[in-house]
Design a protein around this motif. Structure first.
Motif, short mmCIF file in Angstrom:
data_model
loop_
_atom_site.label_atom_id
_atom_site.label_comp_id
_atom_site.label_asym_id
_atom_site.label_seq_id
_atom_site.Cartn_x
_atom_site.Cartn_y
_atom_site.Cartn_z
N ASP A 185 5.57 12.02 -0.52
CA ASP A 185 4.20 11.54 -0.41
C ASP A 185 3.91 10.65 -1.61
OD1 ASP A 185 3.70 13.23 -2.56
OD2 ASP A 185 2.69 14.75 -1.34
N GLU A 186 2.64 10.46 -1.93
CA GLU A 186 2.32 9.54 -3.02
C GLU A 186 2.72 10.08 -4.40
OE1 GLU A 186 -1.23 12.19 -2.39
OE2 GLU A 186 0.20 11.09 -1.14
N LYS A 187 2.96 11.40 -4.49
CA LYS A 187 3.21 12.01 -5.78
C LYS A 187 4.63 12.54 -5.96
CE LYS A 187 -1.56 13.56 -6.58
NZ LYS A 187 -2.41 14.75 -6.82
N TYR A 237 9.49 -2.19 3.05
CA TYR A 237 9.18 -2.13 1.61
C TYR A 237 10.42 -2.43 0.77
CZ TYR A 237 8.42 -0.10 -3.00
OH TYR A 237 8.36 0.10 -4.34
N PRO A 271 4.63 3.91 -4.10
CA PRO A 271 3.86 2.91 -3.37
C PRO A 271 3.57 3.34 -1.93
CG PRO A 271 5.68 1.90 -4.57
CD PRO A 271 5.89 3.38 -4.64
N GLU A 272 2.39 3.05 -1.46
CA GLU A 272 2.03 3.41 -0.09
C GLU A 272 2.95 2.75 0.93
OE1 GLU A 272 -1.83 3.30 2.95
OE2 GLU A 272 -1.99 2.52 0.90
N ALA A 273 3.33 1.50 0.65
CA ALA A 273 4.20 0.78 1.58
C ALA A 273 5.55 1.49 1.73
CB ALA A 273 4.41 -0.65 1.11
N ARG A 316 5.97 4.61 1.78
CA ARG A 316 5.77 5.80 2.60
C ARG A 316 5.47 5.46 4.04
NH1 ARG A 316 1.22 7.75 0.87
NH2 ARG A 316 0.79 6.34 -0.87
N THR A 317 4.93 4.28 4.28
CA THR A 317 4.54 3.92 5.65
C THR A 317 5.61 3.11 6.39
OG1 THR A 317 3.40 1.97 4.77
CG2 THR A 317 2.09 3.98 5.08
#
Length: 729
Positions: A656-658, A299, A289-291, A293-294
């Motif tokens: 990262d996303e992956k 999250y 999830p992007e959240a 990572r940010t």
């Protein structure tokens, strides 16, 4: 290291001893009327612990593994002490199924309390029986005998009889039962004295110490081809190129999405791994999830949780007028074990028998798990523990053992050595969970804490195999996969979440989530993050109350031993000037609130504009009860401070996303030698009290001491680890 256990036992020429209580002794403490140590009570047969060899030496068996904590030396010390032997006359065999007691995992700072104390009682019991046998043989009273270096003689100087000669053809196999008469402490020759570890010299000379060093005739080498990301499945595989370009290739093993190669030499195995990586196609699972990572802390708090109330006393509702409240939130990211030597195992399968050499911290639990994964009888699986390089906790050791077992069964009759790469180790090991900690407290007019509310959010700290094949990485990727199953509430997230201080109204809650990364046990489990948060908050409360950090902690403690370590570290550091741009910070904890006491002071220099922090020196005072080997205890505490300082300042798993992106030491930096601070450890020996586990005692207070020192150096309170990543924010 190339000799099998079976062949060793054939040629050792040993006599196993086990006996009933009988006879008296000399220079001994009164018989202990308490309980046997836990491991000995579970396995009371003396021949589970002690064997007298034909040459008079004594072999000790322990279910624990040497992880760098020096347990082999400490166990040899207590055995040699009780049997009046020299250290050179005692050998210690480490965890091995079918040979040593099943003591579960080497974890939780429990090896001294459990295994070493079991050996102490077993050895004391053995000594008493040997003296009684000698008295009967020599027709004298036990009080007329003395024993030294494996020989028993009379005080009048009659010819000595060795342990081995005394036993002759006898096979004595009774059970140890209370009472057991332990040797009098005032007669100790070895316990409480610094005894060097014999393995250190071999390490320095790059001798064969670790599982990585094992070599067998005709041994072959293997490597795994992992998915590019968690959860990906193998869709297509082209074996043609690797078979054409790697002449040393012996076998490609495919079982669902489990993919490995076996080659005649290590270089060929690495070549085959590299070629196959380019000739495989995998499914693409959902991204992280992007959240996450940010803003990972935010999250994690959005995830579904199971809540457990850890402790509750009194009333924690907001108080009436006159009570000053303070709130703070802290965060610890995912961190790695970061083993210096990547995970490794050797396996051999032949005639329906599987042998595995591994640095797993639990050979019996691993055997149980392999039994289920492979659908084999337990008696057909032999697991031998061999030290690994640089790990405290559940890293990739069990996974590598399972990898090696699966590959060896695909190539019977050859020893298969399976080595992980650095990238694999960083990407696939189970990490220490990220944690969020929120604290709120109220102070009365005298500056005393009158209420305490503490909530933590954490993933599991316990997904060791333990009979669950899904907790082995390769088992998840088989054609018939096993789903993972974490330990949940028993995973240790709330270890040390309850402060050791006197606080009348308190409530502590643990909220368990299922996070995005694989997690399991890492040194001290949740205690590292909880003590970082609690002891940072204690410093903030002390400032709010207008008290110095020492006075504030002491006024909330009733335990005199806790007060003693704090006062001692204050005494040691009272003359140490911090200097411009520098500051000193204090932290304290009692590990698990039931084991060793430890107080730490750190001196750091910090520059917010440059974003720099340097730990200059750290002091620790530790009380672990009776000390078996003071050098070993100091070594553990020194190493723990340095490891904790690295976690505190620098370490954080990045993704990262992956996929995991912190796959090497540049992207996951740890302390370099040039960054290691000076460390000083003082041990408060209390020989009249029980020995307590100490291997994890310093992790939490070391972190909080550094954070508190940073605040005093530059006025910046950093509540999120690692400190260097957030120095400029």
């Amino acid at each position: 290291m190339s000799t099998s256990r079976r062949n060793f036992l054939k040629t050792a020429g040993c006599l196993t001893i086990g006996f009933s209580i009988g006879g008296g002794s000399f220079a001994c403490s009164p018989p202990s009327s308490g309980k046997l140590p836990r491991s000995l009570s579970r396995f009371p047969a003396l021949d589970s612990w002690i064997t007298v060899l034909a040459d008079g030496r004594v072999r000790i068996m322990t279910g624990k593994l040497e992880l760098g904590q020096g347990i082999r030396t400490a166990i040899a010390q207590v055995a040699a002490e009780e049997l009046n032997l020299g250290m050179e006359n005692v050998t210690v065999d480490l965890a091995e199924t079918g040979h040593t007691p099943d003591e579960g995992y080497t974890a939780g700072s429990g090896s001294i309390e459990g295994s070493a104390m079991s050996v102490r009682y077993a050895a004391a019991y053995a000594r008493e029986k040997l003296l009684q046998l000698a008295a009967d043989e020599l027709k004298v009273r036990v009080s007329e005998l003395r024993t030294a270096h494996g020989r028993i003689s009379t005080v009048k100087g009659t010819p000595a009889i060795t342990f081995a000669a005394l036993l002759k053809d006898r096979q004595l196999n009774d059970e140890v039962r209370m009472p057991v008469t332990l040797k009098s402490r005032d007669r100790y020759q070895l316990v409480g004295k610094p005894v060097p570890r014999e393995d250190i010299g071999r390490m320095v000379r790059a001798g064969p110490v670790y599982v990585h060093n094992l070599r067998f005739p005709g041994m072959v080498h293997a490597r795994m081809i992992r998915p590019p990301v968690y959860g990906a499945r193998l869709l297509q595989l082209d074996q043609g190129p690797v078979k054409r370009h790697v002449p040393g290739l012996l076998k490609i093993v495919v079982n669902g999405s489990f993919l490995g190669v076996i080659a005649e030499d290590e270089y060929s195995a690495i070549q085959a791994q590299s070629v196959l990586r380019g000739d495989t196609h995998w499914s693409v699972p959902p991204p992280f999830p992007e959240a996450a990572r940010t803003d990972l802390p935010a999250y994690l708090k959005t995830l579904p949780v199971q809540t457990q109330q850890v402790a509750q006393a009194g009333d924690t509702a907001p108080a009436e007028n006159g009570v000053v409240s303070l709130k703070a939130a802290y965060f610890k990211p995912y961190i790695m074990h970061g083993a210096i030597g990547p995970s490794c195992a050797v396996a051999f399968y032949n005639e329906d028998m599987l042998h595995v050499w591994t640095h797993s911290q639990g050979v019996y639990p691993l055997r149980e798990t392999l039994q289920k994964m492979l659908d084999m009888p337990a008696e057909k699986i032999h697991v031998k523990g061999v030290p690994g390089s640089g790990c405290y906790g559940h890293n990739g050791a069990d996974d590598a053992a399972a990898d090696a077992a699966l590959l060896a069964m695909a190539l019977p009759g050859r020893h298969v050595r399976l080595q992980w790469s650095r990238e694999e180790e960083h990407s696939w090991e189970p990490y220490g969970s990220a944690m969020v900690m929120e604290a709120e407290a109220g102070l009365d007019a005298d500056g005393r804490i009158v209420r305490w509310q503490y909530d933590l959010w954490s993933d599991s700290h316990g997904s060791r195999p333990g009979g669950e094949p899904g907790n082995l990485l390769p088992a998840r990727y088989l054609a018939t996969p096993f789903p993972p199953k974490a330990e949940g509430f028993s995973g240790g997230a709330h270890r040390n979440a309850e402060p050791y201080y006197r606080i009348p109204n308190r409530e502590i809650n643990a909220h368990f989530f299922d996070g995005p990364l694989r997690t399991s046990a890492l040194r001290s489990l949740g205690a590292f993050a909880n003590i970082f948060a609690i002891e940072s908050f204690m410093d903030e409360l002390a400032e709010k109350a207008g008290k110095d950090p020492y006075t504030f902690r002491l006024m909330h403690l009733d335990d005199e031993r806790a007060k003693a370590v704090i006062r001692k570290v204050q005494e040691l550091t009272s003359g140490q000037g911090a200097g411009p741009g520098s500051g000193m910070g204090l932290a304290f904890s009692r590990y698990k609130n039931s084991a060793s006491y430890c107080a730490v002071v750190a001196r750091v220099s910090a520059d917010p504009e440059a974003g720099s922090i340097r730990v200059q020196k750290m002091w620790a005072v530790i009380d672990a009860g009776e000390v078996i080997n003071p050098d070993g205890l100091k070594n553990q505490t020194e190493g723990g401070m340095i490891q904790s300082a690295s976690w505190t300042l620098k370490e954080e798993v990045q993704f990262d996303e992956k996929r995991i992106v912190s796959t090497d030491w540049n992207l996951y930096p740890v302390f370099r030698f040039s960054e290691v601070p000076e460390v000083e450890v003082t041990v408060l020996d209390r020989p009249e009290t029980k020995a307590m586990g100490a291997g994890e005692a310093v992790q939490g207070p070391a972190s909080a001491a550094i954070a508190n020192a940073v605040y005093r150096a530059c006025g910046k309170r950093i509540r999120r680890l690692p400190l260097l990543h957030h120095m400029g924010s």
